[in-house]
Design a protein around this motif. Structure first.
Motif, PDB file in Angstrom:
ATOM      1  N   UNK A  60      38.542 -31.558  39.408  1.00  0.00           N
ATOM      2  CA  UNK A  60      37.930 -31.967  38.137  1.00  0.00           C
ATOM      3  C   UNK A  60      37.007 -30.892  37.565  1.00  0.00           C
ATOM      4  N   UNK A  61      36.481 -30.033  38.414  1.00  0.00           N
ATOM      5  CA  UNK A  61      35.601 -28.957  37.948  1.00  0.00           C
ATOM      6  C   UNK A  61      36.355 -27.653  37.689  1.00  0.00           C
ATOM      7  N   UNK A  62      37.631 -27.634  37.971  1.00  0.00           N
ATOM      8  CA  UNK A  62      38.400 -26.405  37.908  1.00  0.00           C
ATOM      9  C   UNK A  62      39.083 -26.127  36.579  1.00  0.00           C
ATOM     10  N   UNK A  63      39.607 -24.930  36.491  1.00  0.00           N
ATOM     11  CA  UNK A  63      40.294 -24.476  35.279  1.00  0.00           C
ATOM     12  C   UNK A  63      41.571 -25.257  34.998  1.00  0.00           C
ATOM     13  N   UNK A  64      42.298 -25.598  36.068  1.00  0.00           N
ATOM     14  CA  UNK A  64      43.561 -26.302  35.851  1.00  0.00           C
ATOM     15  C   UNK A  64      43.315 -27.657  35.200  1.00  0.00           C
ATOM     16  N   UNK A  65      42.304 -28.387  35.667  1.00  0.00           N
ATOM     17  CA  UNK A  65      41.953 -29.653  35.043  1.00  0.00           C
ATOM     18  C   UNK A  65      41.594 -29.431  33.578  1.00  0.00           C
ATOM     19  N   UNK A  66      40.851 -28.372  33.310  1.00  0.00           N
ATOM     20  CA  UNK A  66      40.481 -28.062  31.929  1.00  0.00           C
ATOM     21  C   UNK A  66      41.682 -27.808  31.042  1.00  0.00           C
ATOM     22  N   UNK A  67      42.758 -27.288  31.624  1.00  0.00           N
ATOM     23  CA  UNK A  67      43.986 -27.075  30.853  1.00  0.00           C
ATOM     24  C   UNK A  67      44.754 -28.385  30.647  1.00  0.00           C
ATOM     25  N   UNK A  68      44.586 -29.334  31.567  1.00  0.00           N
ATOM     26  CA  UNK A  68      45.330 -30.591  31.504  1.00  0.00           C
ATOM     27  C   UNK A  68      44.638 -31.659  30.669  1.00  0.00           C
ATOM     28  N   UNK A  69      43.319 -31.552  30.536  1.00  0.00           N
ATOM     29  CA  UNK A  69      42.564 -32.620  29.881  1.00  0.00           C
ATOM     30  C   UNK A  69      41.436 -32.036  29.038  1.00  0.00           C
ATOM     31  N   UNK A  70      41.072 -32.758  27.996  1.00  0.00           N
ATOM     32  CA  UNK A  70      39.932 -32.340  27.181  1.00  0.00           C
ATOM     33  C   UNK A  70      38.679 -33.147  27.522  1.00  0.00           C
ATOM     34  N   UNK A  71      38.733 -33.930  28.598  1.00  0.00           N
ATOM     35  CA  UNK A  71      37.580 -34.702  29.061  1.00  0.00           C
ATOM     36  C   UNK A  71      36.785 -33.838  30.037  1.00  0.00           C
ATOM     37  N   UNK A  72      35.488 -33.750  29.836  1.00  0.00           N
ATOM     38  CA  UNK A  72      34.616 -32.963  30.703  1.00  0.00           C
ATOM     39  C   UNK A  72      34.745 -33.441  32.149  1.00  0.00           C
ATOM     40  N   UNK A  73      34.949 -32.513  33.065  1.00  0.00           N
ATOM     41  CA  UNK A  73      35.149 -32.844  34.470  1.00  0.00           C
ATOM     42  C   UNK A  73      33.957 -33.538  35.104  1.00  0.00           C
ATOM     43  N   UNK A  74      32.748 -33.087  34.799  1.00  0.00           N
ATOM     44  CA  UNK A  74      31.554 -33.723  35.359  1.00  0.00           C
ATOM     45  C   UNK A  74      31.411 -35.153  34.855  1.00  0.00           C
ATOM     46  N   UNK A  75      31.735 -35.364  33.583  1.00  0.00           N
ATOM     47  CA  UNK A  75      31.677 -36.708  33.030  1.00  0.00           C
ATOM     48  C   UNK A  75      32.733 -37.599  33.703  1.00  0.00           C
ATOM     49  N   UNK A  76      33.910 -37.049  33.954  1.00  0.00           N
ATOM     50  CA  UNK A  76      34.971 -37.805  34.624  1.00  0.00           C
ATOM     51  C   UNK A  76      34.511 -38.215  36.019  1.00  0.00           C
ATOM     52  N   UNK A  77      33.937 -37.286  36.768  1.00  0.00           N
ATOM     53  CA  UNK A  77      33.452 -37.588  38.113  1.00  0.00           C
ATOM     54  C   UNK A  77      32.397 -38.695  38.057  1.00  0.00           C
ATOM     55  N   UNK A  78      31.447 -38.585  37.146  1.00  0.00           N
ATOM     56  CA  UNK A  78      30.378 -39.579  37.030  1.00  0.00           C
ATOM     57  C   UNK A  78      30.934 -40.960  36.710  1.00  0.00           C
ATOM     58  N   UNK A  79      31.870 -41.019  35.782  1.00  0.00           N
ATOM     59  CA  UNK A  79      32.451 -42.318  35.409  1.00  0.00           C
ATOM     60  C   UNK A  79      33.271 -42.916  36.548  1.00  0.00           C
ATOM     61  N   UNK A  80      34.015 -42.078  37.241  1.00  0.00           N
ATOM     62  CA  UNK A  80      34.814 -42.573  38.366  1.00  0.00           C
ATOM     63  C   UNK A  80      33.914 -43.056  39.504  1.00  0.00           C
ATOM     64  N   UNK A  81      32.823 -42.337  39.762  1.00  0.00           N
ATOM     65  CA  UNK A  81      31.879 -42.769  40.800  1.00  0.00           C
ATOM     66  C   UNK A  81      31.291 -44.128  40.448  1.00  0.00           C
ATOM     67  N   UNK A  82      30.880 -44.290  39.201  1.00  0.00           N
ATOM     68  CA  UNK A  82      30.291 -45.561  38.770  1.00  0.00           C
ATOM     69  C   UNK A  82      31.308 -46.696  38.914  1.00  0.00           C
ATOM     70  N   UNK A  83      32.526 -46.444  38.520  1.00  0.00           N
ATOM     71  CA  UNK A  83      33.580 -47.450  38.651  1.00  0.00           C
ATOM     72  C   UNK A  83      33.834 -47.795  40.120  1.00  0.00           C
ATOM     73  N   UNK A  84      33.832 -46.785  40.977  1.00  0.00           N
ATOM     74  CA  UNK A  84      34.037 -47.008  42.410  1.00  0.00           C
ATOM     75  C   UNK A  84      32.888 -47.834  43.000  1.00  0.00           C
ATOM     76  N   UNK A  85      31.659 -47.545  42.587  1.00  0.00           N
ATOM     77  CA  UNK A  85      30.505 -48.322  43.062  1.00  0.00           C
ATOM     78  C   UNK A  85      30.639 -49.782  42.665  1.00  0.00           C
ATOM     79  N   UNK A  86      30.982 -50.011  41.404  1.00  0.00           N
ATOM     80  CA  UNK A  86      31.130 -51.385  40.917  1.00  0.00           C
ATOM     81  C   UNK A  86      32.229 -52.116  41.680  1.00  0.00           C
ATOM     82  N   UNK A  87      33.345 -51.441  41.916  1.00  0.00           N
ATOM     83  CA  UNK A  87      34.448 -52.048  42.653  1.00  0.00           C
ATOM     84  C   UNK A  87      34.023 -52.361  44.082  1.00  0.00           C
ATOM     85  N   UNK A  88      33.358 -51.411  44.732  1.00  0.00           N
ATOM     86  CA  UNK A  88      32.916 -51.618  46.114  1.00  0.00           C
ATOM     87  C   UNK A  88      31.919 -52.757  46.208  1.00  0.00           C
TER      88      UNK A  88
END
Length: 105
Positions: A60-88
């Motif tokens: 998510x922090x790498x160049x390849x992700x940046x080529x595949x998506x226009x969503x900021x990698x750090x924001x993606x990680x933060x949102x996924x972590x929050x979702x995982x916490x809620x699910x857990x």
């Protein structure tokens, strides 16, 4: 993640669909690893989940992700972590309710 499915975008361009599928699969894998780590921090799969977490955060922090998506990698990680916490938390609470129900019956 239990019961979840990949939802690839409806774009007609096969390369855009492939990019979406790669990002969505990485997101699902990250959610699954993080949910497991939040839910069972000392579980048998801990080592594998920690490795998945590290590798996927690098993705998510790498160049390849940046080529595949226009969503900021750090924001993606933060949102996924929050979702995982809620699910857990939801799964832990459900498990507690089930255990308490057995004691009260």
């Amino acid at each position: 993640m239990k019961g979840s499915a990949i939802h690839v975008s409806s774009y007609e361009d096969p390369l855009i669909r492939l990019a979406s599928a790669i990002v969505e699969q990485a997101s699902q894998d990250y959610l699954e690893a993080m949910t497991y780590l939040y839910e069972t921090p000392k579980g048998r799969r801990r080592g594998a989940c920690v490795i998945d977490k590290i590798e996927l955060e690098e993705f998510f922090r790498g160049d390849w992700y940046g080529m595949l998506s226009n969503i900021d990698g750090e924001m993606m990680i933060a949102r996924l972590r929050e979702s995982a916490k809620e699910t857990a938390i939801g799964e832990i609470n459900e498990s507690r309710k089930h255990r308490m129900k057995r004691f009260t019956e």
